[in-house]
Design a protein around this motif. Structure first.
Motif, mmCIF file in Angstrom:
data_model
loop_
_atom_site.group_PDB
_atom_site.id
_atom_site.type_symbol
_atom_site.label_atom_id
_atom_site.label_comp_id
_atom_site.label_asym_id
_atom_site.label_seq_id
_atom_site.Cartn_x
_atom_site.Cartn_y
_atom_site.Cartn_z
ATOM 1 N N TYR A 119 -6.862 15.033 -3.313
ATOM 2 C CA TYR A 119 -6.163 16.067 -4.029
ATOM 3 C C TYR A 119 -6.539 17.320 -3.146
ATOM 4 N N ALA A 120 -7.790 17.349 -2.513
ATOM 5 C CA ALA A 120 -8.242 18.443 -1.867
ATOM 6 C C ALA A 120 -7.275 18.633 -0.635
ATOM 7 N N VAL A 121 -6.789 17.508 -0.037
ATOM 8 C CA VAL A 121 -6.193 17.667 1.115
ATOM 9 C C VAL A 121 -4.629 17.973 0.864
ATOM 10 N N SER A 122 -4.235 17.103 -0.094
ATOM 11 C CA SER A 122 -2.646 17.368 -0.208
ATOM 12 C C SER A 122 -2.018 18.159 -1.557
ATOM 13 N N GLY A 123 -3.066 18.499 -2.597
ATOM 14 C CA GLY A 123 -2.469 18.972 -3.607
ATOM 15 C C GLY A 123 -1.749 18.233 -4.556
ATOM 16 N N ARG A 124 -1.864 16.951 -4.372
ATOM 17 C CA ARG A 124 -1.469 15.716 -5.157
ATOM 18 C C ARG A 124 -2.550 14.825 -5.761
ATOM 19 N N SER A 125 -2.440 14.283 -6.943
ATOM 20 C CA SER A 125 -3.403 13.320 -7.394
ATOM 21 C C SER A 125 -3.286 11.939 -6.768
ATOM 22 N N ILE A 126 -4.238 11.139 -6.478
ATOM 23 C CA ILE A 126 -4.169 10.011 -5.956
ATOM 24 C C ILE A 126 -3.443 9.055 -6.796
ATOM 25 N N THR A 127 -3.290 9.173 -8.039
ATOM 26 C CA THR A 127 -2.302 8.412 -8.776
ATOM 27 C C THR A 127 -0.787 8.681 -8.384
ATOM 28 N N ALA A 128 -0.511 9.999 -8.297
ATOM 29 C CA ALA A 128 0.723 10.179 -7.907
ATOM 30 C C ALA A 128 1.122 9.622 -6.651
ATOM 31 N N TRP A 129 0.194 9.863 -5.559
ATOM 32 C CA TRP A 129 0.581 9.205 -4.192
ATOM 33 C C TRP A 129 0.665 7.407 -4.505
ATOM 34 N N ARG A 130 -0.096 7.034 -5.411
ATOM 35 C CA ARG A 130 0.071 5.290 -5.627
ATOM 36 C C ARG A 130 1.304 4.972 -6.225
ATOM 37 N N SER A 131 2.049 5.837 -7.062
ATOM 38 C CA SER A 131 3.085 5.732 -7.726
ATOM 39 C C SER A 131 4.380 5.403 -6.670
ATOM 40 N N GLU A 132 3.933 5.858 -5.502
ATOM 41 C CA GLU A 132 5.143 5.588 -4.485
ATOM 42 C C GLU A 132 4.926 4.372 -3.515
ATOM 43 N N THR A 133 3.988 3.340 -4.070
ATOM 44 C CA THR A 133 3.508 2.376 -3.268
ATOM 45 C C THR A 133 4.889 1.633 -2.731
ATOM 46 N N LEU A 146 0.885 -1.238 -0.049
ATOM 47 C CA LEU A 146 -0.135 0.002 -0.045
ATOM 48 C C LEU A 146 0.668 1.248 0.182
ATOM 49 N N SER A 147 0.393 2.362 -0.793
ATOM 50 C CA SER A 147 1.138 3.619 -0.447
ATOM 51 C C SER A 147 0.396 4.352 0.728
ATOM 52 N N GLU A 148 1.239 5.318 1.185
ATOM 53 C CA GLU A 148 0.691 5.912 2.272
ATOM 54 C C GLU A 148 -0.084 7.099 2.028
ATOM 55 N N LEU A 149 -1.461 6.952 1.692
ATOM 56 C CA LEU A 149 -2.499 8.016 1.461
ATOM 57 C C LEU A 149 -2.615 9.066 2.642
ATOM 58 N N PRO A 150 -2.926 10.065 2.027
ATOM 59 C CA PRO A 150 -3.418 11.139 3.372
ATOM 60 C C PRO A 150 -4.468 10.552 3.951
ATOM 61 N N GLN A 198 -10.171 16.189 -14.640
ATOM 62 C CA GLN A 198 -9.484 17.376 -14.941
ATOM 63 C C GLN A 198 -7.921 17.307 -13.883
ATOM 64 N N ILE A 199 -8.235 16.764 -12.937
ATOM 65 C CA ILE A 199 -7.384 16.605 -11.955
ATOM 66 C C ILE A 199 -6.329 15.485 -12.039
ATOM 67 N N ASP A 200 -7.132 14.387 -12.534
ATOM 68 C CA ASP A 200 -6.050 12.993 -12.515
ATOM 69 C C ASP A 200 -6.986 12.043 -13.578
ATOM 70 N N GLN A 201 -6.536 12.358 -14.659
ATOM 71 C CA GLN A 201 -7.349 11.408 -15.892
ATOM 72 C C GLN A 201 -6.900 10.154 -15.701
ATOM 73 N N GLN A 202 -5.785 9.775 -15.338
ATOM 74 C CA GLN A 202 -5.630 8.214 -15.301
ATOM 75 C C GLN A 202 -6.448 7.547 -14.117
ATOM 76 N N ALA A 203 -6.620 8.008 -13.078
ATOM 77 C CA ALA A 203 -7.728 7.648 -12.136
ATOM 78 C C ALA A 203 -8.987 7.600 -12.676
ATOM 79 N N ALA A 204 -9.401 8.789 -13.197
ATOM 80 C CA ALA A 204 -10.859 9.025 -13.698
ATOM 81 C C ALA A 204 -10.933 7.736 -14.723
ATOM 82 N N GLN A 205 -10.108 7.375 -15.549
ATOM 83 C CA GLN A 205 -10.248 6.428 -16.445
ATOM 84 C C GLN A 205 -10.528 5.043 -15.732
ATOM 85 N N GLN A 206 -10.188 4.850 -14.685
ATOM 86 C CA GLN A 206 -10.419 3.487 -13.800
ATOM 87 C C GLN A 206 -11.546 3.720 -12.768
#
Length: 271
Positions: free
Chosen positions: A131-145, A75-79, A107-115
């Motif tokens: 995104y609202a909490v961190s300013g980063r997309s959930i895809t970016a967070w998960r890339s750091e799994t 798992l990645s460390e999500l907010p 508009q924020i995270d096209q990769q996540a939206a496709q899934q």
């Protein structure tokens, strides 16, 4: 199946089946609780170790592919969740609808939206919240799994009919059987509770959500089966899409009369 009192709608194994084939992680949470992916991974690892200690081989059975993937890959460390932001997102969704919220996610995270399906309110809300909490997309967070060392040799068996029409027919039959078994009455007992509402993950489950809307008067009984069946077909489509991304899998057509023989032959060769 982790939730107590949610038996018919989840096709929870009967007492006879449980006596023959013990299941873990069933009836371990109240429907008012939130059962996260992270907690599942912890619980599943504990049960796997217990089964190995008993000299047995664990079978991971189910269709929640995000949970299965997280168990194998880590798992990645999500907010953490933010109640205020979630409430604001819920209020906005009430005004404009979840498909419009999904467009925001595009508009924020096209990769996540496709899934994520445009009507999958829980996952849309979580992605927008991150995104609202961190300013980063959930895809970016998960890339750091965090890759965990999965120490067990794993055989991935997939059972699915080759013909999509058979799957659709079975889904419709299953919901009819659920109604005959008292599914509406089961949801009524949950509906009476003052600590449950449609915002909870348990009540958003396919089937439960549609019956809840019926009990609220937002859905006519005549429309209930169609709404539930369509939602289940959409879920099955997402599951199949995810399954096709897995590697090292063996597919079986569960309509074949010799299915059990073929599966046993495969396992005997790999043992």
């Amino acid at each position: 199946m982790v939730y107590r009192g949610m038996d018919i709608g989840t096709a929870k194994p009967s007492a006879d089946i449980l006596a023959m084939a013990p299941h873990r992680l069933i009836d371990i949470r109240d429907p008012a609780d939130i059962y996260s992916v992270g907690r599942f991974v912890e619980d599943a690892h504990a049960e796997i170790q217990a089964i190995h200690a008993a000299g047995r081989i664990p079978l991971l059975v189910g269709g929640t592919m995000l949970y299965f993937s997280s168990l194998l890959k880590g798992l990645s460390e999500l907010p953490t969740a933010n109640p205020e932001i979630r409430q604001a997102l819920d209020e906005q969704a009430t005004r404009i609808g979840w498909p419009a919220m999904h467009q925001q996610l595009v508009q924020i995270d096209q990769q996540a939206a496709q899934q994520i399906h445009p009507n999958d309110s829980q996952r849309i809300q979580r992605a927008l919240e991150v995104y609202a909490v961190s300013g980063r997309s959930i895809t970016a967070w998960r890339s750091e799994t965090k890759i965990q060392n999965w120490l067990y040799p794993t055989i991935k068996l997939i059972l699915a009919p080759e013909q999509r029409s058979i799957l659709h027919t079975n889904i419709a039959k299953r919901f009819d059987i659920m109604l005959e078994q008292g599914f509406i009455e089961e949801v009524q007992q949950l509906f009476k509770r003052t600590d449950l509402d449609i915002s909870l993950p348990s009540m958003r489950c396919v089937g439960y959500r549609q019956v809840w809307y019926y009990l609220e008067g937002k859905l006519e009984y005549a429309d209930l089966p169609e709404k539930a069946v369509v939602a289940t077909r959409q879920l099955a489509k997402r599951q199949l899409t995810w399954l096709r991304t897995l590697t090292d899998t063996v597919w079986f057509d569960n309509q074949k009369p010799d299915l059990n023989v073929k599966v046993l032959e495969l396992l005997s060769r790999l043992a």
